[in-house]
Design a protein around this motif. Structure first.
Motif: not given
Length: 1008
Positions: A433-437, A547-553, A558-561, A723-729
């Motif tokens: 949805k959005s990117f960082d430089k 394996g990678i552990v991420i925050s629900d933030r 929508d950081i990785f949506t 459509y959007t996809r939120k990041i999931k396990v």
């Protein structure tokens, strides 16, 4: 800020201009190819490119022109005309409505020597040398027959010339067993046994190898063909050292011409040569051979042969680039596979490797691993090629890597295998949805983007004359027109790209100005991920291995949506109508206004269309009582566009009829608006030609719309949605150093490890995966990224305290000077020159640094800069779950991560729903064949041992290798009234269980 790396500045002749230069020279080269036909008595009566007639039909079409070649002889016309694809956007062709890219082919110069095999390979014929072990002959195959080379030399040159050229009467070297010595002995033997022969006698002997009748004519044809090969193949002839083919072969045999098929100096690049020039050369060659003695010439060609080769080819690939990095890779791809060369299976093993000669020409890192290593590679952008596209002796020691690899900061600290993986993974990053430089860049992110479809930039100064949701049309001040396609780009595997538009009608611009660009780009700079606060540590075993552990933030904010598209097109038969989606007014489809950017959202399981049967005859009352069919959204969808193609419709309901007619009229108005703009700046013929050249959709297709050649019965509604996809396990993310992994756990943000300043980390990655893989460049990025983050925090604090701007600028410039490891300090010089007079909060928030390839900061520099901003290498972390401080200090910093195309949701598929093998009852391999992996007795035993009942149940049902059991399970899922006892139990035992039972029986264990 934009930085120009002097080592990576593009020259005028670079890999992005090769296709266009070669395409523009086609007519000139083809005209040379035709000369032998004129020498054979044919008259060229028509030649050149012309436009094909407009053909109605499907929307999907090929953008092409006709290469007209018409010859005449004895009042007979020979038509060699062929359809040729047009080159669009400098590097692409449009075949059947799909954009395709011709890859470059890495091709040998005509002489190819591998082991004991020597070939002379041209675009029209191949000559191969054979050394007979048991006989003193050197044979050569030509035109499908094996002929003694010595005999061919006598027939071609004659006795006197052979004696003079090769001095065979004085040749004495009986102890020499070389191939050249064998040839000399052959020549001497033929000379001694053929005394009294004249040249025609040798020609007749050649003819006997091809026919028993009219041997002189056959022999003459062979001799004629030897000269004709180089005359018709004007490309290959440029690489010959000797004036004739036979002399070239002899020079190879005697060692005068040396060839090493690993050395790139003996290679060249082919592109349109293999799809266009080869066909023309072969046609003229065959024409001359077949009609050399005919009084009434006859000959024809397949006019679609070139288009067919572009449509189905290993080397002309669909444009499935999902991001700018992948497109830049495709534009620089070079392959050993292709026409006249190899296929994937027969590439010699010694070529599936890296050679020293690749350095500075082809990126030795950016090539696939395993069997495809060395088969598919990436050209370096400024690779030095001569006018014949042959590699020169000049080597680029400053730019030895491919475009994707150049985008990896601190790449010199990464293992080359990981850099190859990094290149592959960055090409798989998908739209968010959005990117960082990136906080830490390589400085190469914007070098080549204007050569892609993801950035639309002006070629000259001019003015915008038209903008809608699909196109930007501009007129340059030299009165030429240019068009830029800016519509949503729907890409393979439900990925998409969309444009940010920066201009409106009437806007003026300068050459190089960006008119529109992809969401992947910001001012021509590629962005494809997010900057995350990263901790390199284990986390309760959840990041074991990769394996990678991420925050629900990252989920909630929508950081990785990611964004995707869905095709929800459908057809309305003439006996159906659309019911309204709104009770207050007639609204048959979602409302869309792309100009105003108003798009309707359809909630999951709600209808986006409702179809109702209507009576088509006076007695058809049953349809009135049929329940309407609701087309339901499978996800929350945002409808972005739809268009109707109407052939036939039900017209007894006024509202429905009026809506269709008004919709058709609206579509016509938009199409006419586009056409009106073009005709106001071009003549009518020029406008029509422009519409055809650019494949513009300016017809409503009323009454004539077809799909795959079949006329649609009713109305086809072409509708697309986002459509959007939120990041999931189970989803996969990666960084720029080849470190990728699957999300194994999503943890509440307040449960993630916490820094002393109160911040919780966003992501935890395993330290063991870095050490073992030697991609420690990410650790450098982590630490310098944290230093930049602390620098920005410090400057924002200084701004809030109203510290003088000059003091802040000096503080910032000193930071850059500390980390500047570039030659002649070009980075800090360019930085100072571009630094604004006033530093404000916006500038600091967007601030980032570059670490150029092979000129990145050293460890000592990073230590100094960390001290400069008071940033640490390791931090105390508090564990909110255990409510204790973590014993060891942890490396924490900012690192750039991106989301990859591997998404768990799309990977969940029933195994083996397609064809099964008859013998083993196992599904065929591959997703393409709807197959799947074999789950045998060992897999079942392991799952039992590891107490994995859910997975085991899945293997025995939806992914079972027992068709009856799987079908039964699926039936029961669909219809809950079916009971398991209704199925014969003996027919539903999986094959893997049967094998396991057999093993148990063999070792004496009762399977019951």
């Amino acid at each position: 800020m934009k930085f120009e790396n002097p080592n990576y500045k593009l020259n005028d002749n670079n890999i992005f201009s090769i296709r266009q230069i070669e395409y523009e020279s086609l007519l000139e080269k083809i005209r040379q190819i035709i000369i032998p036909a004129e020498e054979a008595g044919f008259e060229l009566i028509e030649f050149g490119f012309k436009e094909p007639k407009t053909v109605s039909g499907e929307l999907a079409k090929t953008i092409k022109k006709i290469l007209v070649i018409k010859l005449s002889k004895n009042n007979h016309i020979i038509d060699l005309s062929m359809h040729v694809p047009k080159l669009i956007d400098d590097n692409y062709v449009m075949i059947n409505g799909r954009k395709k890219i011709p890859f470059f082919q890495l091709y040998d110069i005509p002489i190819v020597s591998r082991g004991k095999t020597t070939k002379l390979r041209t675009n029209v014929a191949t000559l191969m040398l054979f050394e007979n072990k048991n006989e003193p002959f050197v044979d050569v195959s030509i035109l499908g027959k094996k002929v003694p080379l010595a005999l061919l030399l006598f027939a071609y040159f004659g006795i006197e010339t052979i004696i003079e050229k090769y001095n065979i009467l004085e040749y004495k070297n009986d102890d020499d067993n070389s191939l050249y010595a064998k040839l000399m002995k052959d020549l001497i033997l033929y000379y001694e046994e053929s005394k009294g022969y004249v040249q025609d006698d040798f020609i007749k002997e050649i003819g006997r190898f091809y026919s028993k009748i009219d041997i002189k004519a056959k022999g003459d044809a062979v001799i004629y063909a030897l000269d004709l090969i180089l005359k018709t193949d004007v490309i290959s002839s440029n690489f010959f050292i000797k004036p004739t083919i036979l002399e070239e072969l002899v020079s190879v045999i005697n060692g005068e011409i040396k060839y090493n098929d690993l050395d790139l100096v003996n290679k060249r690049i082919r592109c349109f040569e293999y799809v266009i020039l080869t066909k023309v050369s072969k046609a003229i060659f065959d024409l001359c051979i077949s009609n050399s003695t005919a009084r009434q010439p006859k000959f024809n060609v397949n006019s679609q042969a070139i288009i067919n080769d572009c449509n189905v080819s290993d080397i002309v690939q669909f444009d499935f680039a999902i991001n700018p990095i992948q497109e830049l890779t495709n534009l620089s791809r070079v392959s050993l596979v292709g026409p006249g060369g190899f296929n994937k299976q027969n590439v010699p093993q010694h070529l599936r490797d890296i050679d020293d000669s690749m350095f500075g020409r082809i990126c030795s890192v950016d090539t696939p691993d395993r069997d495809n290593c060395g088969v598919l590679q990436s050209l370096i952008p400024n690779t030095k090629l001569d006018s014949n596209l042959r590699f020169t002796d000049e080597i680029l020691d400053k730019q030895p890597i491919s475009i994707p690899v150049s985008m990896v900061p601190f790449l010199e600290h990464d293992d080359q295998t990981r850099l190859q993986m990094s290149s592959s993974q960055m090409r798989q990053s998908i739209m968010l949805k959005s990117f960082d430089k990136p906080i830490v860049q390589s400085g190469c992110e914007s070098l080549y983007t204007k050569n892609t479809q993801f950035v639309k930039s002006a070629k000259k100064d001019g003015e915008v004359i038209f903008v809608n949701n699909k196109y930007i049309i501009v007129q340059y001040y030299d009165k030429t027109i240019d068009l830029f396609n800016i519509e949503y780009r729907k890409i393979y595997t439900d990925n998409l790209d969309f444009m940010k538009i920066y201009v409106r009608p009437g806007d003026k611009f300068k050459q190089g100005d960006i008119l529109a660009e992809s969401n992947y780009c910001q001012n021509g700079h590629i962005n494809f991920g997010r900057n995350l606060l990263t901790a390199v540590m284990i986390y309760y075993g959840y990041n074991y291995e990769d394996g990678i552990v991420i925050s629900d933030r990252l989920v909630e904010e929508d950081i990785f949506t990611s964004l995707h598209y869905m095709d929800i097109s459908f057809t309305i038969p003439p006996n159906r109508v659309l019911l309204s989606l709104d009770q207050n007014k007639y609204k048959p489809l979602p409302e869309v206004d792309q100009i105003e950017s108003k798009f309707e959202t359809i909630i999951k399981n709600n209808p986006y269309a409702i179809l109702k049967d209507v009576p088509v005859t006076a007695t058809d009352f049953k349809s009135i009582f049929e329940e309407p069919e609701k087309l339901l959204a499978k996800k929350n969808l945002i409808v972005t566009d739809y268009k109707i193609y109407a052939n036939d419709w039900y017209d007894n309901i006024p509202e429905y009829k009026d809506w269709i007619e008004s919709r058709i009229e609206d579509q016509k108005e938009k199409e006419n608006e586009l056409k009106k703009i073009l005709t106001s700046h071009l003549s009518k013929d020029e406008a029509n030609q422009y519409i055809k050249d650019n494949n513009l959709d300016i017809t409503s297709h009323v009454g004539k719309y077809k799909i795959k050649g079949e006329k649609v019965n009713g109305i086809h509604v072409e509708m697309y949605a986002l459509y959007t996809r939120k990041i999931k396990v189970g989803d996969k993310i990666g960084n720029r150093h080849g470190n990728k992994g699957v999300i194994s756990r999503i943890v509440p943000h307040n449960k993630m490890p916490q820094l002393e300043d109160g911040r919780h980390v966003d992501i935890c990655i395993n330290p063991l995966g870095i050490i073992s893989r030697m991609n420690v460049g990410q650790i450098f990025e982590l630490h310098i990224g944290m230093a930049v983050d602390k620098l920005k925090s410090n400057i924002l604090q200084m701004l809030s305290e109203n510290i003088p701007n000059d003091v802040i600028k000096t503080y910032l410039i000193e930071f850059i000077k500390i980390i500047d490891n570039t030659e002649n300090n070009w980075y800090s010089e360019q930085f100072i020159n571009q630094l604004p007079n006033i530093l404000d909060e916006k500038f600091i928030n967007n601030f980032s640094i570059i670490q150029p390839p092979f000129e990145s900061s050293s460890l000592e520099m990073i230590k100094r800069v960390k001290n400069y901003v008071d940033s640490k290498f390791q931090y105390k972390l508090y564990d909110p779950i255990a409510k204790v401080e973590i014993l060891n200090h942890i490396s924490v910093g900012k690192m750039y991560f991106f989301r990859m195309v591997h998404i768990a949701e799309s990977k969940l598929a029933a195994r083996g729903i397609g064809t099964y093998q008859r013998k083993t009852m196992q599904p065929l391999a591959g997703r393409k064949q709807k197959g799947g992996q074999r789950l045998g007795e060992m897999e079942n035993a392991c799952l039992i041992a590891h107490d994995s009942p859910i997975n085991l149940f899945e293997f025995l049902t939806t992914k079972s290798d027992c068709i009856d059991l799987k079908n039964d399970y699926i039936r029961r899922v669909i219809d809950s009234s079916i009971e398991i006892d209704s199925v014969d139990r003996n027919d539903i035992i999986p094959e893997s269980v049967k094998i396991l039972n057999s093993y148990l029986t063999v070792i004496g264990i009762d399977k019951d």
